[in-house]
Motif scaffolding. Sequence first.
Motif, PDB file in Angstrom:
ATOM      1  N   ILE A   1      85.276  88.550  99.071  1.00  0.00           N
ATOM      2  CA  ILE A   1      85.140  87.801 100.322  1.00  0.00           C
ATOM      3  C   ILE A   1      83.717  87.938 100.840  1.00  0.00           C
ATOM      4  O   ILE A   1      83.144  87.001 101.382  1.00  0.00           O
ATOM      5  N   TRP A  58      89.425  91.110 106.406  1.00  0.00           N
ATOM      6  CA  TRP A  58      88.012  90.918 106.088  1.00  0.00           C
ATOM      7  C   TRP A  58      87.483  89.613 106.670  1.00  0.00           C
ATOM      8  O   TRP A  58      86.414  89.162 106.303  1.00  0.00           O
ATOM      9  N   THR A  59      88.253  88.972 107.530  1.00  0.00           N
ATOM     10  CA  THR A  59      87.775  87.729 108.133  1.00  0.00           C
ATOM     11  C   THR A  59      87.648  87.845 109.647  1.00  0.00           C
ATOM     12  O   THR A  59      86.705  87.329 110.229  1.00  0.00           O
ATOM     13  N   LEU A  60      88.593  88.510 110.280  1.00  0.00           N
ATOM     14  CA  LEU A  60      88.689  88.425 111.738  1.00  0.00           C
ATOM     15  C   LEU A  60      88.034  89.608 112.424  1.00  0.00           C
ATOM     16  O   LEU A  60      88.010  90.709 111.892  1.00  0.00           O
ATOM     17  N   PRO A  61      87.524  89.359 113.647  1.00  0.00           N
ATOM     18  CA  PRO A  61      87.094  90.483 114.476  1.00  0.00           C
ATOM     19  C   PRO A  61      88.305  91.169 115.115  1.00  0.00           C
ATOM     20  O   PRO A  61      89.439  90.780 114.882  1.00  0.00           O
TER      21      PRO A  61
END
Lengths: 342, 400
Positions: free
Chosen positions: A38, A305-308
């Motif tokens: 990612i 691994w994408t969102l805060p």
Amino acid sequence: MSWLELLIAIVFGIGVLVFISLFSLVAIWFERKVSAHIQDRLGPMETGGFHGWSQTVADMIKLLLKEDIIPDAADRSLFKLAPFVVLAGSIAAFAVLPFGAHLIGTDLNIGIYYVVAVSSLVVIGIIIAGWASNNKWALYGAMRSGSQMLSYEVPIGLSLLVPILIVDSLSMQDLVAAQRGGFWNWTAFSHLPFALIAFIIYFWASLAEVNRVPFDLPEGESEIVAGYHVEYSGMRWAMFYLAEYANMFLVSGIAATVFLGGWHAPLPFLEVSVETNPFWHNAVGFFWFAGKGFLLVLIQMWLRWTLPRLRVDQLMHVCWKIMLPFSFANILIVSLWVVLAK
Amino acid sequence: MSELKELDIPLGASPEKISRLLADFEDVHGERLMVQMGPQHPATHGVLRVELVTDGEMIAEAKPHIGYLHRCFEKVCENLTWPQIVPYTDRLDYCSSMNNNLGFVLACEKLFGIEVSERVQTIRVLVAELNRIANHFIVIGTYGLDIGAWTPFLYVMQEREHILDLFDRLCGGRLLLNYIWIGGLSHDLPEGWLRQVRDYLDYMKGKIKEINDLLSYNKIFIERLANVAVIPAEVCIQYGLTGPNLRGSGVKWDLRKNEPYSGYETYDFEIPVGRGEVGTVGDCFDRYMVRVREIEQSLRIIEQAVARLEKMPRDDVKAAIPKRFTKVPEGEVYFRTEHSKGELGFYIVSNGKAKPWRVKCRAPSFSSLSVIPKVAPGLLIADMVALIGSIDIVLGEVDR
């Protein structure tokens, strides 16, 4: 209980422990690879040759050999106890997880209730860890964890009520059996869109239950350093890690069991019937169950691994003001549906 | 506990409002806890220690303690010859050393009365803007980390890496560059370097949108930043906040426009200011977004600079460097430049010797940091992290 039943229980217990350890080993390596890809990296590539497959094994040996550090001011006995409580809570719930038609520790008639009850033990372990560490950041992590996990138990419980209403049983195997015959019979899709909403609420809330992004406040790296396990190192720390991965699979497994057909295949012809060959029936069932579980774990990793990360007040906002009303409305509508359909 | 009133703080309330709401609930306050945030804390961007007095998760007081990275920059300068100071300025804000060089060098050139050629000026603008982009990428990436998003950090570090590679080819350094010298530059542009800058500009097309899609306009990210740690324009001016922090509060003040140097007046670019698009003007999101937009503007400046340099004939970039620095004009000078973090000023007193008599550095990060005790009360711990990240401090510059 006869000695045979005892033997089966012991064998199954060992089997679950082996499964959890193997799953964690694979999942940690897999998460590293997923996060790496990612993030446009390669991740571990050296250890063991092929794509660093033995990196986690090497790490585990390292963690086993590390010095066992207990802070001077810590409450020694509680400090030592905490990782076991956390791990025990998640392992205990595996007892009623149906890996296959016969691959189940014990098919309790209150299976799902037992899962919800036992997995709440984890929060006690986390609070013990935070308190016994005698570290302010750990205490913050423990308090956050306590409030977060207790709050999210509520939408989890409410969304799990939906399949219970539909199937009219609390037993895990009954829940699975009711979903046989293709994916359109799975709870998530049989009462569209309400059970699907329940599934989404369950999955979302279970992320908070296992402290994954975007609900990883108890161990928020950048805010409270590492939260409740900041003082832990070596194998004790690894047990928290193991428990986290066991929990990840546990919530995914429950979601797969109650919403996504459990060990049933998405299409009926992909299964081996129990009459023709019981062994292959269970093996294929295990494949589908583990596959669904792994898919949901993958989604958890993807989100991580994408969102805060949410803030603590927003976390409560999401739980009490969004998930809870939706869950209640859901239950109301599904109950009506079930009653009218009869 | 008999008269527990309901405490209803709306999402994203301003600190003043939260303090006001809290004032009515003195009776529900618990014991206050003092926590040391730092110097080894992942979100303090170096060795900053903030002494927090917290009430639950709410911050009642915040006191920054600095000095862990103090290297006596100003005193050391008094013992170095003029050209020797230039590499030492690299270490001020190590994320944008080109801009540090430029600030000090321009101050010295003003003192010595040195004029550099137009080509040297253009190269300086080009590299300073490249460095500004590199700096803003770090800010954006680490800010994502502070908020809990890991992946954007790796992405922007990759875009930054290309700039470091460009610097590597330019002068051999990647982080600490020592490229801009008093009266010129350390190296002329290598063969084909402008071509590579052009390639980079092409590569960057659409990258800003990617960052915006992934991070800036992420719903959770906006929720975390909107209306958080609002610094009104007056407070910014009172506390001497400059650069993106000041512009984030809606004040259109940029030395590149207001007091142009190195020919910035001839470039066509805009000054992005905070508009309060998702919340209040001057909140964390505005400060963050100003930096993202500044990257776009810097790319515009670079494009113009490259176009000019391609037309200019090569000249000696070291032509205006004085032969020796043993006898320099006496006097004092103050010169300020728009550094990536704000207004970087150098006050230099010369007594005509080979070494300066006094060098005072006005560091933008230092002033930015001073606003924390003013803004922090009423924030949550997570907001504190957002505040420290949004004012973009580098401890190398705060402590000097």
